[in-house]
Design a protein around this motif. Structure first.
Motif, mmCIF file in Angstrom:
data_model
loop_
_atom_site.group_PDB
_atom_site.id
_atom_site.type_symbol
_atom_site.label_atom_id
_atom_site.label_comp_id
_atom_site.label_asym_id
_atom_site.label_seq_id
_atom_site.Cartn_x
_atom_site.Cartn_y
_atom_site.Cartn_z
ATOM 1 N N LEU A 216 0.814 -1.202 0.016
ATOM 2 C CA LEU A 216 -0.037 -0.016 0.099
ATOM 3 C C LEU A 216 0.872 1.451 0.062
ATOM 4 C CD1 LEU A 216 -2.722 -1.205 2.437
ATOM 5 C CD2 LEU A 216 -2.848 -1.361 -0.047
ATOM 6 N N HIS A 217 1.982 1.081 0.719
ATOM 7 C CA HIS A 217 2.793 2.539 0.930
ATOM 8 C C HIS A 217 3.484 2.711 -0.674
ATOM 9 C CE1 HIS A 217 2.713 4.110 4.909
ATOM 10 N NE2 HIS A 217 3.167 2.835 5.390
ATOM 11 N N LEU B 37 -0.780 8.380 6.033
ATOM 12 C CA LEU B 37 0.711 8.531 7.071
ATOM 13 C C LEU B 37 1.646 8.172 6.476
ATOM 14 C CD1 LEU B 37 -0.740 7.317 10.488
ATOM 15 C CD2 LEU B 37 -1.074 9.877 9.386
ATOM 16 N N SER B 38 2.906 8.659 6.547
ATOM 17 C CA SER B 38 4.089 8.054 6.179
ATOM 18 C C SER B 38 4.508 6.789 6.962
ATOM 19 C CB SER B 38 5.171 9.252 6.232
ATOM 20 O OG SER B 38 5.438 9.395 7.803
ATOM 21 N N GLY C 208 -6.956 2.769 4.344
ATOM 22 C CA GLY C 208 -6.522 1.681 5.508
ATOM 23 C C GLY C 208 -5.348 1.563 6.064
ATOM 24 N N ILE C 209 -4.338 2.321 5.404
ATOM 25 C CA ILE C 209 -3.197 2.306 5.758
ATOM 26 C C ILE C 209 -2.875 2.487 7.249
ATOM 27 C CG2 ILE C 209 -0.640 3.210 5.624
ATOM 28 C CD1 ILE C 209 -0.973 3.438 2.525
ATOM 29 N N ALA D 113 -11.079 -4.579 2.783
ATOM 30 C CA ALA D 113 -10.419 -5.606 2.135
ATOM 31 C C ALA D 113 -8.806 -5.547 2.262
ATOM 32 C CB ALA D 113 -10.521 -5.614 0.529
ATOM 33 N N ASN D 114 -8.203 -4.369 2.637
ATOM 34 C CA ASN D 114 -6.970 -4.455 2.926
ATOM 35 C C ASN D 114 -6.692 -4.893 4.276
ATOM 36 O OD1 ASN D 114 -6.014 -3.349 0.541
ATOM 37 N ND2 ASN D 114 -6.359 -1.049 0.855
#
Ligand SMILES: C[S@@+](CC[C@H](N)C(=O)[O-])C[C@H]1O[C@@H](n2cnc3c(N)ncnc32)[C@H](O)[C@@H]1O
Length: 229
Positions: free
Chosen positions: A19-20, A63-64, A91-92, A124-125
């Motif tokens: 994701l990132h 967010l980082s 969703g991260i 889903a993530n």
């Protein structure tokens, strides 16, 4: 799972890496929409008013990694079992929080997202990361969806639209445990829009002690000391 960190390996690490990386690739696409904002900015409108949830519906704006790891470690340090998030996107940050409450021995993160299609992908993530059993994503305006929360709330992440940080924290404060932590993102980019929030948190009038951390785009770090009498 005392002693373990699911950020190191396994599905949480793999999904966060993916994701990132996708979010980083999106930066180019994001630059293509910037000229639209520039026109508005030149006409004196606030950046924040131009970046509506609808305009940003395909963008992660997460967010980082550094902030995510700080969030995870903070949740671990305070033994958070119930975390609440304003602004879930894909969703991260929710994965970092879901992993932390699970690694703390169990609990839940309650996310909120106004764009339905984003909430669907976030779920889903969370599933792929293996933390769905510890996460819920509520769809709709956070000022409505976060009204009925069980207590106590140990940790709050504010990362939705900036003019709502103050009303959201005012809504959530009565549910906070003593020494609960509130982290709020984008203090530098949205300096003007977030000034009332930062002033209120740092003045002590809402019962917090607070300081701005120079992590990524500025993380306001606040600890709830209790409502002043
Ligand atoms: C900066 S993104 C969140 C990024 C996420 N925390 C992460 O790290 O992946 C902000 C999100 O807040 C959502 N949002 C904006 N206004 C909202 C509201 N009133 N209620 C719930 N979500 C909202 C937007 O649709 C957007 O997806």
């Amino acid at each position: 799972m005392a002693g373990a960190s699911s950020l190191r390996s396994g599905p949480v690490r793999e999904v966060l890496d993916r994701l990132h990386a996708e979010a980083a690739r999106q930066r180019l696409a994001f630059l293509k929409v910037v000229p639209h904002f520039a026109v508005g900015l030149l006409r004196g409108r606030r950046l924040f008013d131009l970046l509506t949830p609808e305009v940003m519906k395909d963008f992660y704006i997460p967010l980082s990694r550094e902030q995510g790891e700080f969030l995870y470690l903070t949740a671990r340090a305070i033994g958070a079992r119930r975390a609440v998030e304003f602004g879930t996107s894909f969703g991260i940050s929710t994965i970092y929080l879901g992993a932390a409450v699970r690694d703390n021995g169990g609990g839940e993160v309650i996310g909120s997202e106004i764009i339905e299609s984003k909430a669907r992908v976030a779920r889903a993530n969370l599933e792929a990361a293996g933390v769905a059993a510890h996460a819920e994503v509520r769809v709709g305006d956070a000022l409505e969806t976060l009204r009925d929360l069980s207590e106590p709330v140990d940790l709050v992440l504010l990362d939705g639209w900036k003019d709502l940080y103050l009303p959201v924290i005012e809504l959530l404060s009565p549910r906070l445990r003593p020494d609960a932590v509130v982290l709020a993102d984008n203090i530098f980019t949205f300096r003007r829009s977030l000034r009332p929030y930062v002033d209120a948190m740092q003045s002590g009038e809402l019962g917090f002690a607070s300081t701005t951390l120079h992590i990524a785009d500025g993380f306001e770090y606040s600890v709830y000391l209790g409502k002043p009498s």
